[in-house]
Scaffold this motif. Structure first.
Motif, short mmCIF file in Angstrom:
data_model
loop_
_atom_site.label_atom_id
_atom_site.label_comp_id
_atom_site.label_asym_id
_atom_site.label_seq_id
_atom_site.Cartn_x
_atom_site.Cartn_y
_atom_site.Cartn_z
N LYS A 296 -52.08 -77.93 -28.11
CA LYS A 296 -52.54 -76.77 -27.34
C LYS A 296 -51.49 -76.35 -26.32
O LYS A 296 -51.16 -75.16 -26.21
CB LYS A 296 -53.86 -77.10 -26.65
N LYS A 297 -50.95 -77.32 -25.57
CA LYS A 297 -49.96 -76.99 -24.55
C LYS A 297 -48.67 -76.49 -25.22
O LYS A 297 -48.03 -75.55 -24.72
CB LYS A 297 -49.66 -78.21 -23.68
N ALA A 298 -48.29 -77.10 -26.33
CA ALA A 298 -47.07 -76.67 -27.02
C ALA A 298 -47.21 -75.24 -27.52
O ALA A 298 -46.27 -74.44 -27.42
CB ALA A 298 -46.78 -77.62 -28.19
N ARG A 299 -48.37 -74.89 -28.06
CA ARG A 299 -48.59 -73.52 -28.52
C ARG A 299 -48.50 -72.53 -27.36
O ARG A 299 -47.92 -71.45 -27.49
CB ARG A 299 -49.95 -73.39 -29.20
N TYR A 300 -49.09 -72.91 -26.24
CA TYR A 300 -49.05 -72.03 -25.06
C TYR A 300 -47.60 -71.83 -24.61
O TYR A 300 -47.18 -70.69 -24.34
CB TYR A 300 -49.88 -72.64 -23.93
N LEU A 301 -46.84 -72.90 -24.52
CA LEU A 301 -45.47 -72.80 -24.02
C LEU A 301 -44.58 -71.99 -24.96
O LEU A 301 -43.79 -71.16 -24.53
CB LEU A 301 -44.88 -74.20 -23.82
N THR A 302 -44.73 -72.20 -26.27
CA THR A 302 -43.88 -71.46 -27.21
C THR A 302 -44.27 -69.99 -27.28
O THR A 302 -43.45 -69.16 -27.69
CB THR A 302 -43.94 -72.08 -28.62
N SER A 303 -45.50 -69.66 -26.89
CA SER A 303 -45.90 -68.25 -26.88
C SER A 303 -45.41 -67.53 -25.63
O SER A 303 -45.30 -66.30 -25.62
CB SER A 303 -47.43 -68.12 -26.97
N LYS A 304 -45.11 -68.30 -24.57
CA LYS A 304 -44.72 -67.70 -23.30
C LYS A 304 -43.23 -67.83 -22.99
O LYS A 304 -42.68 -67.04 -22.22
CB LYS A 304 -45.51 -68.34 -22.16
N GLU A 305 -42.57 -68.83 -23.56
CA GLU A 305 -41.18 -69.11 -23.21
C GLU A 305 -40.33 -69.25 -24.46
O GLU A 305 -40.84 -69.48 -25.56
CB GLU A 305 -41.09 -70.40 -22.38
N ASP A 306 -39.02 -69.12 -24.27
CA ASP A 306 -38.07 -69.29 -25.37
C ASP A 306 -37.41 -70.65 -25.25
O ASP A 306 -36.99 -71.07 -24.17
CB ASP A 306 -36.99 -68.20 -25.32
N PHE A 307 -37.32 -71.34 -26.39
CA PHE A 307 -36.66 -72.64 -26.45
C PHE A 307 -35.59 -72.61 -27.53
O PHE A 307 -35.73 -71.93 -28.55
CB PHE A 307 -37.67 -73.75 -26.74
N GLU A 308 -34.53 -73.38 -27.31
CA GLU A 308 -33.47 -73.49 -28.31
C GLU A 308 -33.70 -74.66 -29.26
O GLU A 308 -33.04 -74.75 -30.29
CB GLU A 308 -32.11 -73.67 -27.62
N LEU A 309 -34.65 -75.55 -28.94
CA LEU A 309 -34.91 -76.73 -29.76
C LEU A 309 -36.28 -77.28 -29.42
O LEU A 309 -36.71 -77.23 -28.26
CB LEU A 309 -33.84 -77.80 -29.52
N VAL A 310 -36.97 -77.83 -30.42
CA VAL A 310 -38.24 -78.53 -30.22
C VAL A 310 -38.11 -79.95 -30.77
O VAL A 310 -37.70 -80.14 -31.91
CB VAL A 310 -39.41 -77.81 -30.92
#
Length: 231
Positions: free
Chosen positions: A35-49
């Motif tokens: 749930k938290k990962a989905r929220y973060l990826t919907s709001k922020e940009d990441f170069e790697l997971v």
């Protein structure tokens, strides 16, 4: 500095990973569940997971699928105790850049992170050469004629792609109905009439928008404005 999302439910391990990555010069964000990962990826940009498979509220495999559907070029490294051959193969089949099993050596992980980021950067450069629209909710590839909304692939018609291309190219400016009518034609080469344009626009809106994401604004008596902002 590259931003890395660490999805790991073991608090001690997550803290240690983030510390080592931050010390190396990366910027990390921790998520302890899907749930938290989905929220973060919907709001922020990441170069790697960096992603565990066994999470409290779901499977890392399914989360990887969602991340890749929404942002295919972002590299994912599985870091997990699941060491069965079928698990490793499944991870790679889902598009993971690497699959590391626990226990692991931190310096080897850091080196693999470096390699994954380098490959991800090269892929991003190739993507920039394509005609794309992308934000955290909607992604459109005009070269491949594909569209994804919140991880779900959309069925977009050729004329709808033409509408999207004209609107996104003129983002923030009014595109008149006359211009849109001149750019659209049916399979027989006949121009689309005004009524058909309205119907096509309404269908397109229903596909790409929801209550929180309104991309196309109608300017009465003139035309339409694309309100989306690329990330």
């Amino acid at each position: 500095m590259e931003r890395i999302l660490v999805v790991e439910d073991d608090l001690a391990l997550s803290t240690g990973l983030c510390f080592e990555l931050d010390q190396t010069g990366y910027v990390t964000q921790a998520a302890y569940n899907c749930k938290k990962a989905r929220y973060l990826t919907s709001k922020e940009d990441f170069e790697l997971v960096i992603l565990d498979v066994n999470l409290p509220d779901g499977s890392g495999f399914e989360l990887c699928r969602e991340i890749k559907n929404a942002n295919p070029e972002i590299p994912v490294i599985f870091l997990t105790a699941n060491d069965l051959d079928e698990d490793v193969l499944r991870g790679f089949d889902l598009g993971a850049e690497d699959y590391i099993t626990k226990p692991f050596h931190m310096q080897i992980l850091l080196r693999r992170v470096e390699v994954a980021l380098r490959r991800g950067s090269a892929m991003h450069e190739r993507q920039e050469d394509r005609e794309l629209y992308r934000d955290n909710f909607l992604q459109i590839d005009f070269d491949a004629l594909t569209a994804v909304r919140r991880g779900e692939k959309l069925a977009i018609t050729p004329n709808e792609y033409k509408l999207l291309k004209v609107l996104t190219a003129g983002a923030g400016r009014v595109v008149t109905r006359q211009i849109l009518l001149e750019r659209l034609w049916d399979a027989d080469g006949s121009f689309i009439d005004d009524h058909t344009l309205t119907v096509t626009m309404n269908r397109l809106r229903a596909k790409i928008e929801d209550e929180e994401h309104v991309y196309i604004k109608t300017v009465r008596g003139m035309g339409y404005v694309w309100q989306g902002r690329q990330k």
